[in-house]
Design an enzyme around this catalytic site. Structure first.
Site: not given
Ligand code: DGL
Length: 261
Positions: A11-12, A43, A74-76, A152, A182, A184
């Site tokens: 993940d980010s 991200y 990470c969805n993004t 974070e 997301c 997070h």
């Molecule tokens: N954890 C990322 C997600 O699931 C989001 C954080 C990011 O954009 O860096 O989209």
């Protein structure tokens, strides 16, 4: 036949730990390498090309560390890079997207919400998911990048966070199901529930991703029967990362379990 190589999860930042926890719960024998690309967070806001490049480097690093399967937690990164990564690498890759299909199936009010990052909410991938699975429903597809930094740093008690959440969640008036888009956000589940009230059911994708990991390991006959220590990597500050991981997964880690790359 068993395969005791680790599963790679990235993940980010720390958001993917919500998926990590579901995977370790369902598959306690699997060894895991968790990679947090905190140097490149957020991200959301990065171009598709940038995300393809950044995530390719992570996949290469995980393959070098002998993973047998990779989870994009990470969805993004999933909505912008999963197709590219799958076309480029042979290792099985599992992504995460909001559970729109489930939300659409169980809603009674006909109005559902999706809370993701700004980039995910704007993505073609997410719009297609909505078109495909939630046709005819009212879908409040809301994106924000403002909540991730608080997660974070583990700053859950912040009054500023609370205010931001009150503001964002106003958009979900009338929904009965909220899908978290997301990785997070499950860390904010209790707070979200408190603001939206007990009648709204909040769904995250972690359990579905864990089940998919199990299915793919089983069908490829690469389940493990012996767990070794989980390894955590960050591209930023390992001491800060260790502190926040310990807080979020409620475990004590050795410094040797952490590394910076
Ligand atoms: N954890 C990322 C997600 O699931 C989001 C954080 C990011 O954009 O860096 O989209």
């Amino acid at each position: 036949m068993y395969d005791n190589r680790p599963v790679g999860i990235f993940d980010s930042g720390v958001g993917g730990l919500t998926i990590f926890s579901e995977i370790t719960k369902l598959l306690p024998n699997e060894s895991i390498i968790y990679f947090a690309d905190q140097k490149n967070i957020l991200y959301s806001g990065k171009s598709k090309r940038e995300l393809e490049k950044i995530t390719s480097n992570i996949v290469r690093f995980l393959i070098k560390n002998k993973v047998k399967l990779i989870v994009i937690a990470c969805n993004t990164a999933t909505v912008y890079a999963v197709d590219y990564l799958r076309s480029k690498f042979k290792v099985p890759i599992i992504g995460v997207v909001p559970v729109v299909k489930t939300a659409a199936r169980i809603t009674k009010s006909g109005r559902i919400g999706i809370l993701s990052t700004a980039a995910t909410s704007k993505s073609k991938y997410q719009k297609d998911l909505i078109k495909r699975f939630a046709n005819g429903l009212i879908v409040n597809n809301i994106g924000t990048d403002e909540l991730v930094p608080f997660i974070e740093t583990g700053d859950f008690k912040s009054a500023v966070l609370n205010k931001k959440m009150q503001n964002i969640l106003k958009e979900f008036r009338g929904i009965d199901i909220l899908a978290l888009g997301c990785s997070h956000y499950p860390f904010l589940r209790d707070k979200i529930q408190k603001i939206l009230g007990p009648k709204v059911l909040i769904l995250d994708s972690g359990p579905a991703v864990a089940r998919q990991v199990k299915r793919v390991l089983e069908s490829n006959k690469i389940l493990s029967n012996k767990k070794s220590k989980t390894k955590f990597f960050t591209t930023s500050n390992p001491a800060d990362f260790k502190r926040i991981v310990e807080k979020l997964i409620n475990a004590k880690l050795d410094t040797q379990d952490m590394a910076i790359i």
